[in-house]
Design a protein around this motif. Structure first.
Motif, PDB file in Angstrom:
ATOM      1  N   LYS A 142      -7.946  -4.290   3.222  1.00  0.00           N
ATOM      2  CA  LYS A 142      -7.000  -3.229   2.866  1.00  0.00           C
ATOM      3  C   LYS A 142      -7.468  -1.848   3.333  1.00  0.00           C
ATOM      4  O   LYS A 142      -7.183  -0.841   2.674  1.00  0.00           O
ATOM      5  CB  LYS A 142      -6.716  -3.235   1.343  1.00  0.00           C
ATOM      6  N   ALA A 162     -10.814  -2.116 -11.379  1.00  0.00           N
ATOM      7  CA  ALA A 162     -11.976  -1.951 -10.492  1.00  0.00           C
ATOM      8  C   ALA A 162     -11.727  -0.916  -9.393  1.00  0.00           C
ATOM      9  O   ALA A 162     -12.653  -0.580  -8.636  1.00  0.00           O
ATOM     10  CB  ALA A 162     -12.351  -3.291  -9.860  1.00  0.00           C
ATOM     11  N   ASN A 163     -10.477  -0.418  -9.313  1.00  0.00           N
ATOM     12  CA  ASN A 163     -10.195   0.614  -8.308  1.00  0.00           C
ATOM     13  C   ASN A 163     -10.947   1.878  -8.635  1.00  0.00           C
ATOM     14  O   ASN A 163     -11.168   2.209  -9.787  1.00  0.00           O
ATOM     15  CB  ASN A 163      -8.704   0.998  -8.326  1.00  0.00           C
ATOM     16  N   GLY A 164     -11.250   2.632  -7.586  1.00  0.00           N
ATOM     17  CA  GLY A 164     -11.841   3.951  -7.773  1.00  0.00           C
ATOM     18  C   GLY A 164     -10.763   5.018  -7.788  1.00  0.00           C
ATOM     19  O   GLY A 164      -9.650   4.807  -8.275  1.00  0.00           O
ATOM     20  N   ASP A 190      -6.298  -0.441   5.730  1.00  0.00           N
ATOM     21  CA  ASP A 190      -5.108   0.218   6.268  1.00  0.00           C
ATOM     22  C   ASP A 190      -4.486   1.147   5.218  1.00  0.00           C
ATOM     23  O   ASP A 190      -3.527   1.858   5.516  1.00  0.00           O
ATOM     24  CB  ASP A 190      -4.059  -0.813   6.731  1.00  0.00           C
ATOM     25  N   GLY A 191      -5.023   1.149   4.016  1.00  0.00           N
ATOM     26  CA  GLY A 191      -4.553   2.078   2.988  1.00  0.00           C
ATOM     27  C   GLY A 191      -5.204   3.437   3.171  1.00  0.00           C
ATOM     28  O   GLY A 191      -5.823   3.703   4.209  1.00  0.00           O
ATOM     29  N   ASP A 192      -5.107   4.299   2.151  1.00  0.00           N
ATOM     30  CA  ASP A 192      -5.746   5.618   2.285  1.00  0.00           C
ATOM     31  C   ASP A 192      -6.950   5.761   1.370  1.00  0.00           C
ATOM     32  O   ASP A 192      -7.409   6.859   1.080  1.00  0.00           O
ATOM     33  CB  ASP A 192      -4.731   6.751   2.062  1.00  0.00           C
ATOM     34  N   ALA A 193      -7.499   4.631   0.920  1.00  0.00           N
ATOM     35  CA  ALA A 193      -8.735   4.699   0.139  1.00  0.00           C
ATOM     36  C   ALA A 193      -9.853   5.188   1.061  1.00  0.00           C
ATOM     37  O   ALA A 193      -9.900   4.801   2.229  1.00  0.00           O
ATOM     38  CB  ALA A 193      -9.085   3.334  -0.446  1.00  0.00           C
ATOM     39  N   LEU A 227       0.871  -1.171   0.000  1.00  0.00           N
ATOM     40  CA  LEU A 227       0.000   0.000   0.000  1.00  0.00           C
ATOM     41  C   LEU A 227       0.910   1.223   0.000  1.00  0.00           C
ATOM     42  O   LEU A 227       1.797   1.355   0.835  1.00  0.00           O
ATOM     43  CB  LEU A 227      -0.931  -0.007   1.213  1.00  0.00           C
ATOM     44  N   HIS A 228       0.680   2.126  -0.941  1.00  0.00           N
ATOM     45  CA  HIS A 228       1.536   3.295  -1.130  1.00  0.00           C
ATOM     46  C   HIS A 228       1.560   4.200   0.093  1.00  0.00           C
ATOM     47  O   HIS A 228       2.436   5.029   0.236  1.00  0.00           O
ATOM     48  CB  HIS A 228       1.033   4.102  -2.331  1.00  0.00           C
ATOM     49  N   ALA A 229       0.561   4.027   0.983  1.00  0.00           N
ATOM     50  CA  ALA A 229       0.496   4.865   2.183  1.00  0.00           C
ATOM     51  C   ALA A 229       1.498   4.400   3.234  1.00  0.00           C
ATOM     52  O   ALA A 229       1.692   5.060   4.261  1.00  0.00           O
ATOM     53  CB  ALA A 229      -0.914   4.842   2.767  1.00  0.00           C
ATOM     54  N   LYS A 230       2.144   3.251   3.014  1.00  0.00           N
ATOM     55  CA  LYS A 230       3.087   2.725   4.001  1.00  0.00           C
ATOM     56  C   LYS A 230       4.508   3.172   3.656  1.00  0.00           C
ATOM     57  O   LYS A 230       5.166   2.643   2.758  1.00  0.00           O
ATOM     58  CB  LYS A 230       2.988   1.194   4.048  1.00  0.00           C
ATOM     59  N   GLN A 251      -4.071   8.465  -6.120  1.00  0.00           N
ATOM     60  CA  GLN A 251      -3.103   8.554  -5.015  1.00  0.00           C
ATOM     61  C   GLN A 251      -1.969   7.571  -5.231  1.00  0.00           C
ATOM     62  O   GLN A 251      -0.812   7.856  -4.934  1.00  0.00           O
ATOM     63  CB  GLN A 251      -3.769   8.221  -3.663  1.00  0.00           C
ATOM     64  N   GLN A 252      -2.317   6.379  -5.715  1.00  0.00           N
ATOM     65  CA  GLN A 252      -1.298   5.353  -5.952  1.00  0.00           C
ATOM     66  C   GLN A 252      -0.281   5.855  -6.975  1.00  0.00           C
ATOM     67  O   GLN A 252       0.929   5.785  -6.757  1.00  0.00           O
ATOM     68  CB  GLN A 252      -1.944   4.055  -6.433  1.00  0.00           C
ATOM     69  N   MET A 267     -10.534  -0.213  -1.848  1.00  0.00           N
ATOM     70  CA  MET A 267     -10.304   0.805  -2.872  1.00  0.00           C
ATOM     71  C   MET A 267     -11.198   0.627  -4.101  1.00  0.00           C
ATOM     72  O   MET A 267     -11.066   1.364  -5.089  1.00  0.00           O
ATOM     73  CB  MET A 267      -8.827   0.824  -3.281  1.00  0.00           C
ATOM     74  N   ASN A 272      -8.758   6.090  -5.725  1.00  0.00           N
ATOM     75  CA  ASN A 272      -7.497   5.862  -5.017  1.00  0.00           C
ATOM     76  C   ASN A 272      -6.346   5.570  -5.974  1.00  0.00           C
ATOM     77  O   ASN A 272      -5.175   5.742  -5.617  1.00  0.00           O
ATOM     78  CB  ASN A 272      -7.649   4.729  -3.992  1.00  0.00           C
TER      79      ASN A 272
END
Ligand SMILES: Nc1nc2c(ncn2[C@@H]2O[C@H](COP(=O)(O)OP(=O)(O)OP(=O)(O)O)[C@@H](O)[C@H]2O)c(=O)[nH]1
Ligand SMILES: Nc1nc2c(ncn2[C@@H]2O[C@H](COP(=O)(O)OP(=O)(O)OP(=O)(O)O)[C@@H](O)[C@H]2O)c(=O)[nH]1
Ligand SMILES: [Mg+2]
Ligand SMILES: [Mg+2]
Lengths: 275, 292
Positions: free
Chosen positions: B245, A203-205, B247-250, A167-170, A210-211, B220, A207
Motif C-alpha cells: 500500500k 495499528a495505523n500511525g 501507493d497511498g500517502d502514508a 486508499l483515500h489518496a485515490k 489524513q484518512q 501506514m 495516516n
C-alpha cells in the motif's frame, strides 16, 4: 516527585514517550503533557500524573452520537482503506443488531475485490442476517439501491452496507464512494439520513488523520470504528482525529470472531494510552 | 517543508561556516518531529538522531550549499544508508519456497499473487500458490480468483481437507511433482502477541524449511511496526519484508523502523491492488518521502 508537586522533567518525558509510542503523535503528546504540567502547578493536591493525564485525554474525546431517530430504514455505510476490517465489522454489527431484535439486512457493495462478496456471504450465513448481493464486477451503487428497495418492501429497519477498501489518496475511488452516498437520496428521498462509519485499523500511525479528513471531505464520515485493538497497538491517533474532525469513536474491534465488537469506552481507552 | 523550516533555522549562517552545537540541536529537534510524524519508531528516531548529530557537528558548510540544505543532505544520506544497508542481495535459489506472514489485512494474499506474476515475468519461473489460511472466510477463494487472473497454478482448488501445515506439505509435494520453481505459501493474518498462532507459524516453518520467510507490512503502520516485526523476526528469522500500500500517502516511517531497528531488508513494495503492482525495493526517493 511522582505523586505530589509539579511535574518533574523525567516523568514528563516518560509520559510523552508513552503517548508517542501509542501513536498519539509528537505534537499532541507534548501538548497534553504540557497541559498536565499546568494543571499540577495550580492543583492543591495533585495525584498520580498518569491518572491525571488519562483524565485529560478522556475528557477530550468527542461524545457519542445520539441514537438514530430518523425514518426506517437506518442506514450504516462501512468505509475505509484496504484491509482495515470493514467486512468483518459489518458482520459483527449485523449480528449485534439482530440479537437486539432489529430487522437487519447486509449489502455487499464491494463488487471489486476478489472473493469479497463470498467473504460477506459466508459471514451473513454465520450471523443469520440476509444479504443483498449481485455478481462480482457489478455496480456497487446498484447493489445499494437494491438493498434499500428490499429494506423498504421487507420492513427492514437497519441496512449495513460493506464497501470496497480504497486508499483515500485515490481521487477516482473517492468519487465513486461519493456517488454511492447519493444512492440513498435516489432510493429513499433526499431527506433520508444515513451514517458512515470510518473503519480505522488501530495499528495505523498518523495516516489515520489524513484518512479521516479525506473521507469527511466527501461528506462520508460520521463516526470511527477502531479495529484490531486486541493487538499491541493502542490507536492513539484517534485523539487527533477527534480534535481535528470532531469524529467520535463508537465501536472497537477486539478480534476476528463475530462477537468481538465492544462499545468505545473513553476512560478505559485513555488509561491504556498512558500505559 | 522540513527543508524550509531548517532554512529558517539556519538563515543566519552563510557559506564557509561550521555548524555549531546549538544550530545542530535545534535542527535535530525539527528532524525528530518530522520522523515521528512520519511514524518512525521512537527508539529508532533517538538512535538515528545520535548518529546524525555526530556527522553534522563541526561539519564544514560548503560554499555551494546553504547550511539548511547541507544538514538535510547529511540526514538524507544517513537515512538512505539505513534503508539500503539492511542485509544481502536477494537471490532466491531454484526451486524455492517462500512463506508470507504478517498481521491481519496487511496484504499477504494479494502479494502472493503479485510475487507469482513478478517471478514469471522477470525470471520465467512458474509458481504454485498455496492457500494455507484456513481461518478467514473465503480466503482460499480469494487466492484462487487471483491465481486465475494471472494464470498461475494454485492449491487447493477445492475446499480444505487438511489443516494449514498439512495443506502446505501437500502444496510443496505438488509443486515438486509439477516442476514448479517457486512455491508461495499464503498464511492467515495473525497478531504477533497471539502465542498459539505464532507457535503454529514456527511449526509450519520448521516443517517446510522455506528458502525465504517474508513479512508483509502495511505502509501506514505506526509505532507498533518495530515490535511486530521484531517478534516475527525472533520467532521465524525473517529474510525480508514486503511493504504494501505504498501507493497511498502514508509517509512510510515503519520502513525505517524495521530496516533501521532490525536490519531486515525490504525486498519489494506493493503499489496497488492489481497483480502487476509490485516493484523491487529502492531506497532512493523513500528518504524524501519519510522526511516529508
Ligand atoms: N485481530 C483482529 N483482526 C481483525 C479485526 N477486525 C478485522 N480483523 C481481520 O482483519 C483482516 C481484514 O478484515 P476485512 O474485514 O477483510 O477488512 P476489509 O476492510 O473489509 O478489507 P478490504 O475489503 O480488502 O478493504 C481479516 O483477517 C479480519 O479477520 C479485529 O478487531 N481484530
Ligand atoms: N492500494 C493497495 N491495496 C493493496 C495493496 N496490497 C494489498 N492491498 C489491498 O489490501 C486489502 C487486504 O489485502 P489482502 O491480500 O486480503 O491482505 P491479507 O494480509 O491477506 O489479509 P488477511 O488474510 O485477512 O490477513 C485488499 O483490499 C487488497 O486489495 C497495495 O499495495 N496497494
Ligand atoms: Mg472487505
Ligand atoms: Mg489473506
Amino acid at each position: 516527585g511522582l505523586i505530589s508537586g509539579p511535574l518533574d522533567d523525567e516523568t514528563a518525558e516518560e509520559l510523552t514517550d508513552a503517548l508517542i509510542l501509542a501513536d498519539v503523535g509528537p505534537g499532541p503528546a507534548e501538548e497534553l503533557v504540557e497541559k498536565l504540567r499546568e494543571r499540577r502547578l495550580s492543583a492543591e493536591k495533585p495525584g498520580d500524573p498518569a491518572v491525571e493525564l488519562a483524565r485529560i485525554i478522556a475528557a477530550r474525546l468527542p461524545a457519542q452520537p445520539p441514537d438514530y431517530a430518523g425514518p426506517a430504514p437506518e442506514i450504516h455505510l462501512l468505509i475505509g482503506v484496504n484491509g482495515s476490517g470493514k467486512t468483518t465489522t459489518a458482520a459483527k454489527l449485523a449480528k449485534r443488531a439482530r440479537e437486539a431484535g432489529r430487522r437487519v439486512l447486509l449489502a455487499a457493495c464491494d463488487t471489486f475485490r476478489a472473493a469479497a462478496v463470498e467473504q460477506l456471504e459466508l459471514w451473513s450465513r454465520r450471523v443469520g442476517v440476509p444479504l443483498i448481493r449481485h455478481a462480482e464486477g457489478g455496480d456497487a451503487a446498484a447493489v445499494l439501491f437494491d438493498a434499500l428497495e428490499a429494506a423498504r418492501s421487507r420492513d427492514v429497519d437497519l441496512v449495513i452496507a460493506d464497501t470496497a477498501g480504497r486508499l483515500h489518496a485515490k481521487r477516482r475511488l473517492m468519487d465513486e464512494l461519493a456517488k454511492l452516498g447519493r444512492v440513498v437520496g435516489k432510493a429513499l428521498g433526499h431527506e433520508h439520513p444515513f451514517r458512515s462509519g470510518l473503519v480505522l485499523d488501530a495499528a495505523n500511525g498518523q495516516n489515520s488523520l489524513q484518512q479521516a479528513r479525506a473521507f469527511l471531505e466527501i461528506g462520508l464520515a460520521d463516526e470511527v470504528i477502531l479495529t484490531k485493538l486486541d493487538g499491541s497497538a493502542k490507536g492513539g491517533v484517534v485523539l487527533a482525529v477527534g480534535a481535528q474532525t470532531g469524529l467520535p469513536v463508537t465501536w472497537i474491534g477486539t478480534g476476528e470472531g463475530p462477537d468481538d465488537l465492544e462499545p468505545f469506552q473513553p476512560q478505559r481507552f485513555a488509561a491504556a494510552l498512558v500505559g | 517543508r522540513l527543508t524550509e523550516r531548517l532554512g529558517v533555522l539556519f538563515k543566519r549562517l552563510t557559506g564557509r561556516g561550521k555548524l555549531s552545537e546549538d544550530n545542530v540541536k535545534e535542527a535535530l529537534r525539527e528532524v525528530r518531529v518530522a520522523l515521528l510524524e512520519a511514524d518512525v519508531n521512537l527508539r529508532v528516531v533517538k538512535d538515528f538522531l545520535k548518529s546524525v548529530k555526530e556527522k553534522a557537528l563541526g561539519a564544514e558548510v560548503l560554499n555551494s550549499l546553504t547550511p539548511g540544505q547541507h544538514f538535510i543532505g547529511v540526514v538524507k544520506e544517513e537515512l538512505t544508508a539505513l534503508l539500503e544497508g539492511a542485509g544481502d542481495k536477494l537471490n532466491l535459489p531454484k526451486p524455492a519456497t517462500v512463506l508470507l506472514v504478517g498481521l491481519q489485512g496487511s496484504g499477504k494474499t494479494t502479494t502472493a499473487a503479485k510475487l507469482a506474476r513478478h517471478y514469471q515475468k522477470s525470471q520465467g519461473r512458474e509458481s504454485l500458490l498455496v492457500a494455507c489460511d484456513t481461518r478467514r472466510p473465503a480466503a482460499r477463494e480469494q487466492l484462487v480468483r487471483l491465481a486465475d487472473l494471472i494464470k498461475a497454478d494454485v492449491h487447493p482448488r477445492k475446499p480444505f481437507t487438511k489443516d494449514a501445515p498439512g495443506t502446505a506439505r501437500e502444496g510443496v509435494k505438488l509443486a515438486a511433482a509439477a516442476g514448479r520453481e517457486l512455491t508461495i505459501i499464503d498464511t492467515a493474518g495473525r497478531l504477533q502477541i497471539d502465542e498459539e498462532l505464532m507457535v503454529e507459524l514456527e511449526e509450519l516453518e520448521a516443517g517446510l524449511k522455506p528458502q525465504a520467510v517474508w513479512l508483509v507490512v502495511d505502509a501506514m503502520t505506526g509505532q507498533a511496526a518495530l515490535e511486530v516485526a521484531a517478534e516475527f523476526h525472533r520467532r521465524l528469522e525473517l529474510d525480508g519484508v514486503i511493504v504494501s500500500k505504498l501507493d497511498g500517502d502514508a509517509r512510510g516511517g515503519c520502513i525505517l523502523s524495521i530496516a533501521g531497528g532490525l536490519g531486515v531488508p525490504v525486498r519489494f513494495v506493493g503499489t496497488g491492488e492489481r497483480p502487476e503492482d509490485l516493484e523491487p525495493f529502492r531506497a532512493e526517493g523513500l528518504a524524501g518521502r519519510i522526511l516529508g
